[in-house]
Design a protein around this motif. Sequence first.
Motif, short mmCIF file in Angstrom:
data_model
loop_
_atom_site.label_atom_id
_atom_site.label_comp_id
_atom_site.label_asym_id
_atom_site.label_seq_id
_atom_site.Cartn_x
_atom_site.Cartn_y
_atom_site.Cartn_z
N CYS A 153 0.81 -1.22 0.00
CA CYS A 153 0.00 0.00 0.00
C CYS A 153 0.84 1.27 0.00
CB CYS A 153 -0.94 -0.04 1.20
SG CYS A 153 -2.09 1.31 1.27
N ARG A 206 -4.35 8.49 7.12
CA ARG A 206 -5.39 7.81 7.90
C ARG A 206 -6.46 7.20 7.00
NH1 ARG A 206 -5.21 8.62 13.37
NH2 ARG A 206 -3.80 10.26 14.07
N ARG A 207 -6.90 7.95 5.97
CA ARG A 207 -7.92 7.43 5.05
C ARG A 207 -7.39 6.24 4.26
NH1 ARG A 207 -8.63 12.89 4.60
NH2 ARG A 207 -7.52 13.03 2.62
N LEU A 257 -4.99 4.13 5.18
CA LEU A 257 -4.85 2.98 6.09
C LEU A 257 -6.20 2.38 6.45
CD1 LEU A 257 -1.94 4.12 8.41
CD2 LEU A 257 -1.86 2.49 6.52
N GLN A 258 -7.22 3.21 6.61
CA GLN A 258 -8.56 2.69 6.90
C GLN A 258 -9.09 1.88 5.72
OE1 GLN A 258 -10.73 6.21 7.92
NE2 GLN A 258 -10.10 6.17 10.07
N ALA A 259 -8.89 2.39 4.51
CA ALA A 259 -9.34 1.64 3.32
C ALA A 259 -8.58 0.33 3.19
CB ALA A 259 -9.16 2.50 2.07
N TYR A 260 -7.28 0.35 3.45
CA TYR A 260 -6.49 -0.88 3.36
C TYR A 260 -6.91 -1.88 4.44
CZ TYR A 260 -2.73 -4.16 2.89
OH TYR A 260 -2.02 -5.30 2.72
N GLU A 261 -7.19 -1.39 5.62
CA GLU A 261 -7.63 -2.29 6.70
C GLU A 261 -8.96 -2.95 6.34
OE1 GLU A 261 -8.54 -2.25 11.49
OE2 GLU A 261 -8.28 -0.36 10.43
N ARG A 262 -9.87 -2.20 5.70
CA ARG A 262 -11.14 -2.79 5.27
C ARG A 262 -10.91 -3.87 4.22
NH1 ARG A 262 -12.83 2.64 5.61
NH2 ARG A 262 -12.55 2.88 3.36
N ASN A 285 -8.69 -7.26 6.24
CA ASN A 285 -9.36 -8.22 7.12
C ASN A 285 -10.42 -9.07 6.43
OD1 ASN A 285 -7.83 -7.77 9.42
ND2 ASN A 285 -9.00 -5.98 9.94
#
Length: 84
Positions: free
Chosen positions: A13, A26-27, A29-34, A37
């Motif tokens: 990423c 932050r945006r 990392l949040q998209a990558y985390e979604r 998982n």
Amino acid sequence: MAERWVGTVRRECTDRLLIYGEGHLRRVLQAYERHYNPHRPHRSRDRRPPQPLHVPAPPTDLDQIRLQRRQVLDGLINQYQRAA
């Protein structure tokens, strides 16, 4: 375990994007985390995601399956699922 996740998120990423600031990071990392998982397969889990959205159907004839692609992070990552 945290070191593995940090290495993965860097390779897949953040090393491929130009980050414009803390809010953008932050945006991203949040998209990558979604993606990470519920979608991304993991070797330690027999190529299954840790939080699958649904139970996959048994393998069938791949020539007859229609797939739908969903782009994540402006096309950096693609997710595929069976089309309805």
